[in-house]
Design an enzyme around this catalytic site. Structure first.
Site, PDB file in Angstrom:
ATOM      1  N   HIS A  71     -70.765 -46.076   8.028  1.00  0.00           N
ATOM      2  CA  HIS A  71     -70.068 -47.458   7.597  1.00  0.00           C
ATOM      3  C   HIS A  71     -70.962 -48.135   6.861  1.00  0.00           C
ATOM      4  O   HIS A  71     -70.246 -48.896   6.115  1.00  0.00           O
ATOM      5  CB  HIS A  71     -69.904 -48.086   9.174  1.00  0.00           C
ATOM      6  N   GLU A 111     -60.651 -23.200  -1.103  1.00  0.00           N
ATOM      7  CA  GLU A 111     -61.844 -23.474  -0.456  1.00  0.00           C
ATOM      8  C   GLU A 111     -62.587 -22.292   0.176  1.00  0.00           C
ATOM      9  O   GLU A 111     -63.580 -22.384   0.527  1.00  0.00           O
ATOM     10  CB  GLU A 111     -61.618 -24.625   0.661  1.00  0.00           C
ATOM     11  N   ASP A 160     -66.224 -27.472   0.518  1.00  0.00           N
ATOM     12  CA  ASP A 160     -66.048 -26.284   1.418  1.00  0.00           C
ATOM     13  C   ASP A 160     -66.225 -24.906   0.821  1.00  0.00           C
ATOM     14  O   ASP A 160     -67.026 -23.785   1.237  1.00  0.00           O
ATOM     15  CB  ASP A 160     -64.661 -26.319   2.015  1.00  0.00           C
ATOM     16  N   CYS A 177     -61.567 -31.376  -6.152  1.00  0.00           N
ATOM     17  CA  CYS A 177     -61.720 -32.508  -5.489  1.00  0.00           C
ATOM     18  C   CYS A 177     -63.013 -32.769  -4.554  1.00  0.00           C
ATOM     19  O   CYS A 177     -63.125 -33.659  -3.845  1.00  0.00           O
ATOM     20  CB  CYS A 177     -60.212 -32.941  -4.716  1.00  0.00           C
TER      21      CYS A 177
HETATM   22  C1  PEP Z   1     -63.707 -30.081  -0.159  1.00  0.00           C
HETATM   23  O1  PEP Z   1     -63.872 -29.369   0.966  1.00  0.00           O
HETATM   24  O2  PEP Z   1     -64.365 -30.065  -1.153  1.00  0.00           O
HETATM   25  C2  PEP Z   1     -62.923 -31.289   0.087  1.00  0.00           C
HETATM   26  C3  PEP Z   1     -62.445 -31.974  -0.855  1.00  0.00           C
HETATM   27  O3  PEP Z   1     -62.304 -31.441   1.273  1.00  0.00           O
HETATM   28  P1  PEP Z   1     -63.258 -31.915   2.546  1.00  0.00           P
HETATM   29  O4  PEP Z   1     -64.487 -32.527   2.029  1.00  0.00           O
HETATM   30  O5  PEP Z   1     -62.335 -33.084   3.271  1.00  0.00           O
HETATM   31  O6  PEP Z   1     -63.517 -30.827   3.513  1.00  0.00           O
HETATM   32 MG    MG Z   2     -62.421 -29.138   2.393  1.00  0.00          MG
END
Ligand code: PEP
Ligand code: MG
Length: 588
Positions: free
Chosen positions: A191, A433, A457, A504
């Protein structure tokens, strides 16, 4: 030379110079006392009173939250829930009564048991929430010790020093008086970082030895770019820090000016830059940073830190608020990506030996179809309020994608039959992933409207490196040849099928990886809002010819070291000034 140089994790960029003041100091070790039988009920009452006093404090904190911190309300709510959670105080009371432990000891035992449960959760940002439990327990212990109030220092601006910071600790703090945060606890997702970034002040967390090295009133240089704290700096160090601070501020002003503009390379190639978000309240920050939409909504936020599952209505309200706040921009909801035990309730405890290889992502939803269907209905209903898309996490192949889509279709039919409006043509994407998804990308692309590569991931599963294990952190290499080639293959398969690819994971906000991704060429990135201005700024000054050329060499390299040095040389050569302002965890 400074009296001491302390190191930690930089979680909010910038440099600050000021005097330190303590708040929320951790109480010493809890006393362990066996309570005499006749005093057990008095001891239980003492614990109940302290927990009630802390809950009342949270209520007051919520009511008096300054406007700039309003988005912290639900976090304070989560603290209230923890405070009243039977696992914390209820079980501690049982220990007082059954085992005659004193209140502090009983509470310490409750926290230890909860921490064991959290350790098995494969998601760092959920696992990190154990800090909330500890913070609430510490607060109760301070009340037990009658030491719950912390005097503020005078009117001067200062650097807040704390064992850890929770949203409720912002109670009574005036943001105008804060220069920076330094905490002993905390990691990248704590946080303190969230709070510091929303206040736009530098923060360094996980600073071991903070309370031993820094005395109240010490002059400090907080370097939120490199994760360093100088205690009692020398004149020359101070002058350097002030100069770097000015340079950073002027850099930020410059990149902010162009943040609303499209991210187009010098030679006219457009990359969409979206924000990773969790909730509707993030919209203002994302939009002001220049986000073109939400490329990843981590919907887990609506499920954690609560004792019951959210209802369809609750989820619908939140999702439609988010879709409307970002309209006309696209919002991509990722369906629930939790799976490990204890998040929802005792009954769903899975007790897995390898949770990261177990019931998480889409697998969990396929097992718990009631939870999945409720969320799908809420997302579908929200699709009537803006441009929305949906994607499934951790898909292993076509079978799983088809199963998930068939449940989505059932949810659509139900809504249709009930005359509830939704966007029947809402795009449905697949997150790439897992290595199995990479190798079947051609097949997945035929049945997906878009791909989103979750590199956090993908790196973890491709390289066999736990994304949150500090012992193998050096092996978590986004520019490993296996990762780069996987992304290239997925991008090619997507484009062959005529669908788009977004990245992402954290990798997309890393200035060293950006040219490689641009060269693929991926169509979009989705990153934390605070990274958007700088990443857009870099995109606008790069050229696709250079990016393609670089990728060509990168794909031919056989080690991550050679790729890193190639990329480092090129990026530093092209953007020497910018590189000084990236958080050091991104730039080696
Ligand atoms: C990822 O795995 O890159 C992703 C965007 O999802 P998270 O980090 O929420 O697992
Ligand atoms: Mg992920």
């Amino acid at each position: 030379m400074a009296r001491a140089i302390l190191h930690g994790t930089a979680v909010s960029s910038g440099i600050a110079v000021g005097r330190g003041f303590y708040r929320n100091h951790r109480p010493g070790p809890a006393p362990h006392i066996l309570v005499p039988l006749e005093s057990v009920e008095t001891e239980a009452l003492r614990l109940e009173d302290a927990a009630n006093a802390v809950a009342a404090e949270f209520e007051r904190a919520k009511a008096s939250l300054p406007a700039s911190l309003h988005d912290q309300t639900d976090l304070i709510d989560s603290h209230l829930l923890i405070c009243r959670d039977p696992k914390l105080t209820g079980e501690a009371l049982d220990r007082v009564r059954a085992q005659r432990m004193n209140a502090e000891w009983a509470l310490e035992e409750s926290v230890a048991r909860i921490a064991e449960m959290f350790e098995r959760i494969p998601f760092p940002y959920i696992r990190d929430r154990i800090q909330d439990v500890r913070a609430v327990a510490d607060r109760i212990v301070r009340h037990l010790a009658d030491a719950a109030s912390f005097p503020e220092t005078g009117g001067e601006k200062g650097v807040l020093l704390a064992h850890d910071l929770t949203p409720a600790d912002s109670l009574g703090l005036s943001p105008q008086r804060l220069l920076a945060f330094i905490t002993e606890q905390g990691g990248k997702t704590s946080h303190t970082g969230i709070l510091a970034r929303s206040l736009q002040i530098p923060a360094v967390v996980g600073v071991a030895g903070l309370s031993g090295e820094i005395r109240p009133g010490d002059l400090l240089v907080v370097d939120g770019l490199r994760g360093r704290v100088l205690v009692d700096p020398a004149e020359s160090e101070l002058a350097q820090a002030i100069e770097r601070q000015e340079q950073f501020l002027s850099y930020q002003r410059r990149i902010r000016v162009s943040a609303p503009l499209p991210a187009e390379t010098e030679d006219g190639h457009r990359l969409h830059v979206f924000a990773n978000m969790e909730k509707a309240d993030d919209a203002e920050t994302a939009l002001s940073a220049g986000a073109e939409g939400a490329g990843l909504v981590r919907t887990e936020y609506g499920y954690i830190a609560r004792s019951t599952l959210p209802t369809e209505e609750e989820l619908y309200r939140e999702y439609s608020r988010l879709a409307a706040a970002m309209a006309p921009r696209r919002v991509t909801f990722r369906t629930l990506d939790v799976g490990a035990d204890k998040i929802f309730s005792e009954r769903r405890n899975l007790n897995e030996a390898n949770p990261a290889l177990g019931m998480r992502g889409i697998r969990y939803c396929m097992r718990h179809r009631d939870i999945f269907r409720t969320q799908l209905r809420a997302i579908l209903r929200a699709s009537a309020h803006g441009d929305t898309a949906l994607m499934f996490p951790l898909v292993s192949g076509v079978t799983e994608l088809r199963q998930a889509k068939s449940i989505l279709n059932e949810a659509k039919q139900e809504l249709d039959a009930a005359g509830v409006p939704f966007d029947a043509s809402m795009p449905v994407g697949t997150m790439i992933e897992l290595p199995s998804a990479v190798f079947t990308a051609e097949d997945l692309a035929r049945e997906s409207d878009f791909f989103s590569i979750g590199t956090n991931d993908l790196i973890q599963y491709s390289l066999g490196v736990d994304r949150d294990n500090r012992h193998v952190a050096h092996m978590h290499q986004p520019l490993h040849p296996a990762v780069v080639r996987a992304i290239k293959f997925v991008t090619d398969m997507a484009h062959k099928a005529g669908i788009s690819v977004c990245v992402c994971g954290e990798m997309a906000a890393d200035p060293l990886c950006l040219p490689v991704l641009l060269g693929m060429p991926v169509d979009a990135v989705s990153i934390a809002p605070q990274s958007i201005p700088a990443i857009k700024h870099l995109i606008r000054r790069s050229s696709m010819d250079e990016n393609r050329e670089m990728l060509h060499h990168v794909l031919a390299a056989s080690t991550h070291q050679s790729i890193n040095s190639m990329v480092l040389q090129s990026v530093y050569g092209r953007f020497p000034e910018d590189m000084a302002f990236f958080i050091s965890s991104l730039v080696p």
